[in-house]
Design an enzyme around this catalytic site. Structure first.
Site, PDB file in Angstrom:
ATOM      1  N   GLY A  46      53.014  40.775  47.965  1.00  0.00           N
ATOM      2  CA  GLY A  46      52.489  41.009  49.306  1.00  0.00           C
ATOM      3  C   GLY A  46      51.577  39.862  49.698  1.00  0.00           C
ATOM      4  O   GLY A  46      50.979  39.217  48.835  1.00  0.00           O
ATOM      5  N   GLN A  51      45.499  34.872  54.202  1.00  0.00           N
ATOM      6  CA  GLN A  51      45.534  34.213  52.890  1.00  0.00           C
ATOM      7  C   GLN A  51      46.128  32.802  52.962  1.00  0.00           C
ATOM      8  O   GLN A  51      45.973  32.015  52.033  1.00  0.00           O
ATOM      9  CB  GLN A  51      46.315  35.054  51.876  1.00  0.00           C
ATOM     10  N   CYS A  94      45.791  39.933  42.936  1.00  0.00           N
ATOM     11  CA  CYS A  94      45.818  39.347  44.277  1.00  0.00           C
ATOM     12  C   CYS A  94      46.064  37.851  44.157  1.00  0.00           C
ATOM     13  O   CYS A  94      45.465  37.191  43.310  1.00  0.00           O
ATOM     14  CB  CYS A  94      44.469  39.607  44.963  1.00  0.00           C
ATOM     15  N   LEU A  95      46.928  37.321  45.016  1.00  0.00           N
ATOM     16  CA  LEU A  95      47.217  35.884  44.973  1.00  0.00           C
ATOM     17  C   LEU A  95      45.975  35.052  45.296  1.00  0.00           C
ATOM     18  O   LEU A  95      45.907  33.887  44.938  1.00  0.00           O
ATOM     19  CB  LEU A  95      48.349  35.537  45.948  1.00  0.00           C
ATOM     20  N   HIS A 136      46.031  47.462  50.214  1.00  0.00           N
ATOM     21  CA  HIS A 136      45.441  46.212  49.706  1.00  0.00           C
ATOM     22  C   HIS A 136      45.568  45.105  50.762  1.00  0.00           C
ATOM     23  O   HIS A 136      44.596  44.405  51.064  1.00  0.00           O
ATOM     24  CB  HIS A 136      46.168  45.819  48.407  1.00  0.00           C
ATOM     25  N   GLU A 137      46.771  44.975  51.334  1.00  0.00           N
ATOM     26  CA  GLU A 137      46.993  43.900  52.323  1.00  0.00           C
ATOM     27  C   GLU A 137      46.220  44.168  53.612  1.00  0.00           C
ATOM     28  O   GLU A 137      45.691  43.240  54.237  1.00  0.00           O
ATOM     29  CB  GLU A 137      48.483  43.740  52.633  1.00  0.00           C
ATOM     30  N   HIS A 140      42.796  42.936  53.525  1.00  0.00           N
ATOM     31  CA  HIS A 140      42.653  41.498  53.808  1.00  0.00           C
ATOM     32  C   HIS A 140      42.411  41.267  55.300  1.00  0.00           C
ATOM     33  O   HIS A 140      41.665  40.369  55.678  1.00  0.00           O
ATOM     34  CB  HIS A 140      43.919  40.737  53.398  1.00  0.00           C
TER      35      HIS A 140
HETATM   36 ZN    ZN Z   1      45.445  40.332  47.965  1.00  0.00          ZN
END
Ligand code: ZN
Length: 172
Positions: A46, A51, A94-95, A136-137, A140
């Site tokens: 995701g 990001q 998380c990336l 989660h997304e 962000h």
């Molecule tokens: Zn994340």
């Protein structure tokens, strides 16, 4: 399609509150295509637009397992309409916080509404990994990263680890 670098903590852009998209246009689709490429290149499931440095309410996701065909979902202006009270723990990563994993508790089912790749309205319930990932997304989009839910000690340790790894990477 372009692979774009993914911002990591403590980059202040990750704290920005993303803005709603006025209409799903070719520019929005170009952004979503780039996000999918960038997500795949980083082996993620995701990604929120912020990001890659674009603070707008856009998310992409692909929860297909290894060996399954790709199954990309696109979310423009997602909103949570309803959630069930029961919280479920899940070990998240998380990336933007590479190689850090920790447990976060979230509602196990959420009803969401969003616009898809073509701008069509979709309303549905998400559960399991889908529910974890969309929450989660969507965090962000509010400037929240999952480590914000951890203790201050764990959060500081996570940021330190990422900063160190990024320095090593930059040094080649
Ligand atoms: Zn994340």
């Amino acid at each position: 399609m372009t692979i774009r670098p993914i911002l990591t903590v403590p980059n202040p852009i990750l704290k920005e509150v993303s803005k709603p998209v006025e209409a799903v246009t070719d520019d929005t689709r170009k952004l979503m295509d780039d996000m999918v490429e960038s997500m795949y290149a980083a082996n993620g499931i995701g990604l929120a637009a912020v990001q890659i440095g674009e603070p707008v309410n856009v998310i992409v996701m692909d929860l297909a397992r290894d060996g399954e065909p790709p199954n990309v979902k696109y979310f423009v202006n997602p909103e949570i309409l309803e959630d069930v009270e029961a919280l479920k723990p899940y070990e998240e990563g998380c990336l933007s916080v590479p190689d850090v994993f920790d447990t976060v508790e979230r509602p196990e089912r959420v009803q969401i509404t969003y616009l898809d790749y073509n701008g069509a309205r979709v309303t549905e319930w998400a559960e399991g990994l889908y529910a974890v990932c969309i929450q989660h997304e969507m965090d962000h989009l509010k400037g929240i990263v999952f480590i914000d839910y951890l203790s201050r000690l764990k959060r500081e340790r996570a940021v330190k680890k990422v900063v160190k790894a990024e320095k090593l990477k930059a040094a080649g």
